[in-house]
Design a protein around this motif. Structure first.
Motif, mmCIF file in Angstrom:
data_model
loop_
_atom_site.group_PDB
_atom_site.id
_atom_site.type_symbol
_atom_site.label_atom_id
_atom_site.label_comp_id
_atom_site.label_asym_id
_atom_site.label_seq_id
_atom_site.Cartn_x
_atom_site.Cartn_y
_atom_site.Cartn_z
ATOM 1 N N VAL A 25 0.711 -1.216 -0.137
ATOM 2 C CA VAL A 25 0.107 -0.092 0.082
ATOM 3 C C VAL A 25 1.224 1.364 -0.033
ATOM 4 O O VAL A 25 0.657 2.401 -0.637
ATOM 5 N N GLU A 26 1.684 1.185 0.688
ATOM 6 C CA GLU A 26 2.947 2.377 0.711
ATOM 7 C C GLU A 26 3.407 2.844 -0.770
ATOM 8 O O GLU A 26 3.723 3.792 -1.101
ATOM 9 N N GLU A 27 3.787 1.571 -1.254
ATOM 10 C CA GLU A 27 4.441 1.621 -2.543
ATOM 11 C C GLU A 27 3.405 2.156 -3.553
ATOM 12 O O GLU A 27 3.753 3.083 -4.484
ATOM 13 N N SER A 28 2.317 1.765 -3.537
ATOM 14 C CA SER A 28 1.043 2.426 -4.401
ATOM 15 C C SER A 28 0.837 3.758 -4.137
ATOM 16 O O SER A 28 0.753 4.674 -4.936
ATOM 17 N N PHE A 29 1.100 4.393 -2.808
ATOM 18 C CA PHE A 29 0.893 5.726 -2.568
ATOM 19 C C PHE A 29 1.925 6.439 -2.893
ATOM 20 O O PHE A 29 1.879 7.540 -3.378
ATOM 21 N N ASN A 30 3.284 5.768 -3.002
ATOM 22 C CA ASN A 30 4.371 6.499 -3.344
ATOM 23 C C ASN A 30 4.263 6.881 -5.033
ATOM 24 O O ASN A 30 4.732 7.780 -5.431
ATOM 25 N N LEU A 31 3.741 5.897 -5.509
ATOM 26 C CA LEU A 31 3.657 5.792 -7.050
ATOM 27 C C LEU A 31 2.567 7.030 -7.495
ATOM 28 O O LEU A 31 2.743 7.485 -8.472
ATOM 29 N N LEU A 32 1.684 6.888 -6.639
ATOM 30 C CA LEU A 32 0.659 8.107 -6.769
ATOM 31 C C LEU A 32 1.416 9.462 -6.819
ATOM 32 O O LEU A 32 0.770 10.389 -7.414
ATOM 33 N N LEU A 33 2.034 9.607 -5.536
ATOM 34 C CA LEU A 33 2.644 10.940 -5.530
ATOM 35 C C LEU A 33 3.568 11.250 -6.781
ATOM 36 O O LEU A 33 3.516 12.379 -7.296
ATOM 37 N N THR A 34 4.244 10.241 -7.298
ATOM 38 C CA THR A 34 4.943 10.494 -8.434
ATOM 39 C C THR A 34 4.304 10.646 -9.790
ATOM 40 O O THR A 34 4.531 11.592 -10.414
ATOM 41 N N ALA A 35 3.087 9.923 -9.753
ATOM 42 C CA ALA A 35 2.348 10.029 -11.115
ATOM 43 C C ALA A 35 1.474 11.756 -11.045
ATOM 44 O O ALA A 35 1.383 12.046 -12.125
ATOM 45 N N VAL A 36 1.323 12.084 -9.660
ATOM 46 C CA VAL A 36 0.603 13.608 -9.595
ATOM 47 C C VAL A 36 1.592 14.590 -9.771
ATOM 48 O O VAL A 36 1.324 15.404 -10.580
ATOM 49 N N GLU A 37 2.876 14.222 -9.462
ATOM 50 C CA GLU A 37 3.856 15.332 -9.746
ATOM 51 C C GLU A 37 4.322 15.287 -11.366
ATOM 52 O O GLU A 37 4.736 16.394 -11.814
ATOM 53 N N ASN A 38 4.391 13.983 -11.990
ATOM 54 C CA ASN A 38 4.755 13.962 -13.482
ATOM 55 C C ASN A 38 3.530 13.932 -14.392
ATOM 56 O O ASN A 38 3.868 13.965 -15.397
ATOM 57 N N LYS A 39 2.556 14.058 -13.763
ATOM 58 C CA LYS A 39 1.106 13.974 -14.531
ATOM 59 C C LYS A 39 1.183 12.728 -15.600
ATOM 60 O O LYS A 39 1.123 12.534 -16.798
ATOM 61 N N ASP A 40 1.542 11.521 -14.906
ATOM 62 C CA ASP A 40 1.903 10.417 -15.656
ATOM 63 C C ASP A 40 0.849 9.219 -15.435
ATOM 64 O O ASP A 40 0.449 8.631 -14.395
#
Length: 220
Positions: A25-40
């Motif tokens: 779950v933490e990894e999923s949330f970390n991916l979310l932060l990256t996705a939001v930052e990079n609009k990925d």
């Protein structure tokens, strides 16, 4: 291997499974932060697909807990831990669901800059990440002091949610072209606020597994 050794091994396996689910779950949330930052958008879709793995982990841990209860008839301290684990996996799974829900909203918003709607939303994302990490670690490490810190830290999430909501209400009152986007951003903030609530639940179940009491009510 003796019956006692097998029992202790099963308890350790349960703790390991909880730690792995929390890490997922933490990894999923970390991916979310990256996705939001990079609009990925690819990462956002990856988060949504990955939610099924977290759901499978929940069912597996529930089976481990029920097997321990029915076959081993654990004593009070172990029974508290197993009972708390049954509750905690539900909260961890809901955090995974809400992370995936945010990813779906971000896909709908596409190239939207969240800060353009509220400068507090990215701060809310960061605080939610920290509180989830701290709550899971507190439970796995059986750290009641860290659990107390998580409960106090949730006030920051609530305060940021109120600020985001005020910003969006002001935008709507001033008149905006894309009302749907405002609603989606508000939903993102609400999911983050609920993630904070689930982290608090995890922290409270850590306190329960040590003391047998939750919210000052003795249960076991």
């Amino acid at each position: 291997m003796t019956t006692r050794s097998m029992y202790l091994e099963e308890l350790n396996s349960l703790r390991k499974s909880l730690a792995e689910m929390g890490a997922a779950v933490e990894e999923s949330f970390n991916l979310l932060l990256t996705a939001v930052e990079n609009k990925d958008t690819d990462l956002e879709q990856q988060i949504i697909r990955g939610d099924r793995v977290i759901n499978d982990m929940e069912r597996s841990i529930e089976s481990q807990c029920l097997s321990l209860i029915t076959r081993q008839q654990p004593i009070a301290g172990d029974l508290r831990m197993i009972s708390a684990a049954l509750k905690v996996v539900t909260d961890i799974e809901r955090i995974g669901d809400q992370t995936a829900d945010i990813a779906e909203l971000m896909l709908r918003l596409r190239d939207c800059d969240l800060d353009a709607y509220s400068r507090h939303i990215t701060g809310m994302l960061q605080v939610a990440k920290e509180i989830v990490h701290d709550a899971v670690r507190a439970f796995v490490n059986r750290d009641s002091r860290a659990a107390d810190e998580v409960i106090r830290h949730d006030d920051v999430v609530d305060e940021l949610f109120a600020k985001v909501k005020d910003d969006l209400v002001h935008m709507l009152q001033e008149g905006v072209d894309n009302i749907d986007a405002c609603v989606d951003v508000l939903m993102i903030a609400k999911y983050l606020e609920r993630i904070g609530d689930h982290a608090v639940n995890i922290a409270e179940w850590e306190i329960f597994q040590e003391s047998g009491a939750i919210q000052h009510i003795r249960l076991m």
